[in-house]
Enzyme design. Sequence first.
Site, PDB file in Angstrom:
ATOM      1  N   HIS A 162      60.522  32.619  31.374  1.00 31.68           N
ATOM      2  CA  HIS A 162      60.194  32.895  29.975  1.00 31.68           C
ATOM      3  C   HIS A 162      59.897  34.366  29.748  1.00 31.68           C
ATOM      4  O   HIS A 162      59.577  35.103  30.692  1.00 31.68           O
ATOM      5  CB  HIS A 162      58.974  32.075  29.532  1.00 31.68           C
ATOM      6  N   ARG A 191      56.807  38.609  38.106  1.00 31.25           N
ATOM      7  CA  ARG A 191      57.896  39.239  37.365  1.00 31.25           C
ATOM      8  C   ARG A 191      59.214  39.003  38.091  1.00 31.25           C
ATOM      9  O   ARG A 191      59.385  39.380  39.256  1.00 31.25           O
ATOM     10  CB  ARG A 191      57.669  40.749  37.220  1.00 31.25           C
ATOM     11  N   GLU A 223      50.940  27.613  30.017  1.00 31.35           N
ATOM     12  CA  GLU A 223      50.530  28.334  28.824  1.00 31.35           C
ATOM     13  C   GLU A 223      51.290  27.829  27.610  1.00 31.35           C
ATOM     14  O   GLU A 223      52.252  27.053  27.733  1.00 31.35           O
ATOM     15  CB  GLU A 223      50.721  29.848  28.989  1.00 31.35           C
ATOM     16  N   HIS A 247      55.469  31.408  36.250  1.00 35.80           N
ATOM     17  CA  HIS A 247      54.089  31.177  36.669  1.00 35.80           C
ATOM     18  C   HIS A 247      54.029  30.016  37.663  1.00 35.80           C
ATOM     19  O   HIS A 247      54.803  29.056  37.557  1.00 35.80           O
ATOM     20  CB  HIS A 247      53.203  30.843  35.474  1.00 35.80           C
TER      21      HIS A 247
END
Length: 302
Positions: free
Chosen positions: A167, A187, A110, A93
């Site tokens: 992750h 991705r 997150e 991200h």
Amino acid sequence: MKVIKIDPHFSEKIWGTKNWKSLGYINKNDKTVGEAWLISAHINGLSYLSEENITLNDFFENNRQYFGNETYMKFPLLSKIINPSKDLSVQVHPNDEYAIQNENDLGKPESWFILECPPNSEIIYGHTAKTKNEFISLVKSNNWNKLLKTEKINKGDFIYVPPGKVHAITAGVKVFELQRSSDVTYRLYDYDRLENGKKRALQIDKSIDNVSLPDNDSYIVKKASGKTFSSNFFSVFIFKSTEHNYFEKYEDAFWVELTVIKGKGIIEGVSLQKGDSAILLGDFRKIKIIGKVEIIFYWIKK
């Protein structure tokens, strides 16, 4: 104090499942759902106030006095339950600067709290490359076993995933996720899976632009119940009524959000049970809770 119950938005995913009963939800449409967006004002998955036909985003815009007036240009938090029957893609991200410039969205730090998981579960969390050239070389050669790090996890663990951290959640690992209100995901690898007969799109160049090199530090809290995680983006506290008589705000915040993850109880006169989420508004310090219940409280410190 106002207790505003929120109804989730359910998002279909190829790695999702039809079985949501153990998490407190009914899959009314019998679809392959991967995520429940619990408290969300993001356009890609709006949740609604339970007692009014109004989106959280509209409520936020019309009641700024509860949310710090102009402190936040848009509702800043997004909470989810993620329920995968298959491995999620390996992802990276971006931070705010990159996401705003390239995606017109916020960056995406997150965190995960493990609700359920199979025995001996692992997640993908981090990478081994020391330099950008080494990272690119391992990606181009599909040497994922050498590149990707894994961490063993158990029910009750808390994991923080900052921007730039490679992750992936793995099959059967059910998590509560708290993040910034963003839907930007790059991705890096997707196991060559097919969707409608085609491989899903990858964003390898953008992943490389954003990956932390060398890998950033890990942040995993084992048995996180009763412990507070605090950052500039959000704070989280895992509450058990068997250990506490009330929840006390540990930091100044304009509002507090909650999700019930076990049992049922009465929070400031409002009955809530497993799967329910709510926003607590007003000037308060302590929250009275009656009943045998486990709750995730989350907020942004002032």
